[in-house]
Design an enzyme around this catalytic site. Structure first.
Site, PDB file in Angstrom:
ATOM      1  N   ASP A  86       0.900  -1.275   0.114  1.00 53.97           N
ATOM      2  CA  ASP A  86      -0.028   0.000   0.008  1.00 53.97           C
ATOM      3  C   ASP A  86       0.764   1.045  -0.105  1.00 53.97           C
ATOM      4  OD1 ASP A  86      -2.498   1.244   0.056  1.00 53.97           O
ATOM      5  OD2 ASP A  86      -2.584   1.002   2.254  1.00 53.97           O
ATOM      6  N   GLU A  98     -14.096   1.122  -0.575  1.00 54.38           N
ATOM      7  CA  GLU A  98     -14.138   1.057   0.884  1.00 54.38           C
ATOM      8  C   GLU A  98     -15.290   1.811   1.491  1.00 54.38           C
ATOM      9  OE1 GLU A  98     -10.568   1.954   3.081  1.00 54.38           O
ATOM     10  OE2 GLU A  98     -11.729   2.228   5.287  1.00 54.38           O
TER      11      GLU A  98
HETATM   12  O1  KIV Z   1      -4.391   0.461   4.752  1.00 56.06           O
HETATM   13  C1  KIV Z   1      -5.139  -0.265   4.447  1.00 56.06           C
HETATM   14  O2  KIV Z   1      -5.274  -1.399   5.206  1.00 56.06           O
HETATM   15  C2  KIV Z   1      -6.111  -0.019   3.486  1.00 56.06           C
HETATM   16  C3  KIV Z   1      -7.366  -0.609   3.918  1.00 56.06           C
HETATM   17  C4  KIV Z   1      -8.326   0.194   4.608  1.00 56.06           C
HETATM   18  C5  KIV Z   1      -8.258  -0.590   2.495  1.00 56.06           C
HETATM   19  O3  KIV Z   1      -5.907   0.860   2.638  1.00 56.06           O
END
Ligand code: KIV
Length: 290
Positions: A87, A186
């Site tokens: 991410d 989300e």
């Molecule tokens: O950081 C994370 O875990 C996310 C989720 C909330 C989708 O982006």
């Protein structure tokens, strides 16, 4: 160890085309990654939510690439079979296409990720396109995007009104056209999620956006009562590991205090002949162990 095959993009799309649900969770550490891999989780997100769940920050904004890479490496070591998504943390892709490509590349080169995820709609289309053109599979993230929580008015459902929902629906198409292989929705109303899913040619994954999507995501810590600050409505609790751990810790405190831990099976001895030599060298200890 499981003997399952490593999840690939063609395998994910095969599931999608066969209308089979894609199973996704967040994960941030080696032992949990091992269990998730064993359990058959297919897609794992090393989310910047680790800033809150693992590092105790109030939001995801302080999370750095160094944090993300360290945790993604640990997850990859524990879960070699999953489709692993790194991410992109705050301000590692917003400033320019170049910064987006370089930071996305770090997830691939340094943590053996399979893909990255970034937040945002049309305003991030050029970042999405640049990353995909660099050969990196990229997932979009629409609806509640925590890095923009301040601008969105807090952690709340997005797309409740038709105008805002229409913008999210359009953004999903724009991200798909920019090359996203999948989009995470989300906290979007279920019927908005359904419209997006039906219009898309890529898997749509729901986090609190209902059952019409092509797959589901939960935050691991919410599933097992491991995040003490709050529990979002969308999180189903599958077990209270937090309570199990807390009870164990209290028992440990009591046993050490009462001197009932450790028992002989928890420590190591020495042979009498070796011990006798030590007694000769240092004398007998005042207190002999039982
Ligand atoms: O950081 C994370 O875990 C996310 C989720 C909330 C989708 O982006």
């Amino acid at each position: 160890m499981t003997d399952r095959k490593k999840m690939t993009l063609p395998m994910l799309f095969e599931k999608y085309h066969h209308d089979e649900q894609i199973i996704m969770l967040t994960c941030y550490d080696y032992p949990t990654a091992y269990l998730q891999d064993e359990a058959g989780i297919e897609m794992v997100l090393v989310g910047d939510s680790l800033g809150m769940t693992m590092l105790g920050y109030e939001s995801t904004l302080p999370v750095t690439m160094t944090d993300m890479i360290r945790h993604a490496q640990a997850v990859r070591r524990g879960a070699p079979h999953v489709w692993l998504i790194g991410d992109m943390p705050y301000m590692t892709y917003q400033a320019s296409v170049e910064s987006a490509i370089l930071n996305a590349g770090r997830f691939m080169a340094e943590a053996s990720c399979d893909a990255i995820k970034l937040e945002g709609g049309r305003e991030m289309a050029d970042r999405m396109e640049g990353i995909v053109r660099a050969g990196i599979p990229a997932m979009g993230h629409l609806g509640l995007t925590p890095q923009s929580a301040s601008a969105l008015g807090g952690f709340r459902v997005q797309g409740k009104g038709a105008a805002q929902a229409a913008r999210i629906i359009e953004d999903a198409k724009i991200l798909e056209e920019a090359g996203a292989y999948s989009i995470l929705l989300e906290m979007v109303p279920d019927r908005v999620c359904q419209i997006i899913t039906e219009r898309a040619n890529i898997p749509i994954i729901s986090l609190g956006s209902g059952p019409q999507a092509n797959g589901q995501l939960l935050i691991y810590h919410d599933m097992f009562g491991l995040y003490p600050r709050f529990k979002p409505k969308m999180a189903k609790v599958y077990g209270d590991a937090g309570e199990v751990i807390l009870n164990g810790l209290k028992q440990y405190v009591a046993e050490v205090t009462e001197k009932t831990f450790p028992q002989p099976e928890h420590y190591f001895g020495i042979k009498d002949e070796e011990y006798d030599q030590l007694v000769e060298m240092f004398g007998k200890p005042r207190q002999t162990s039982s």
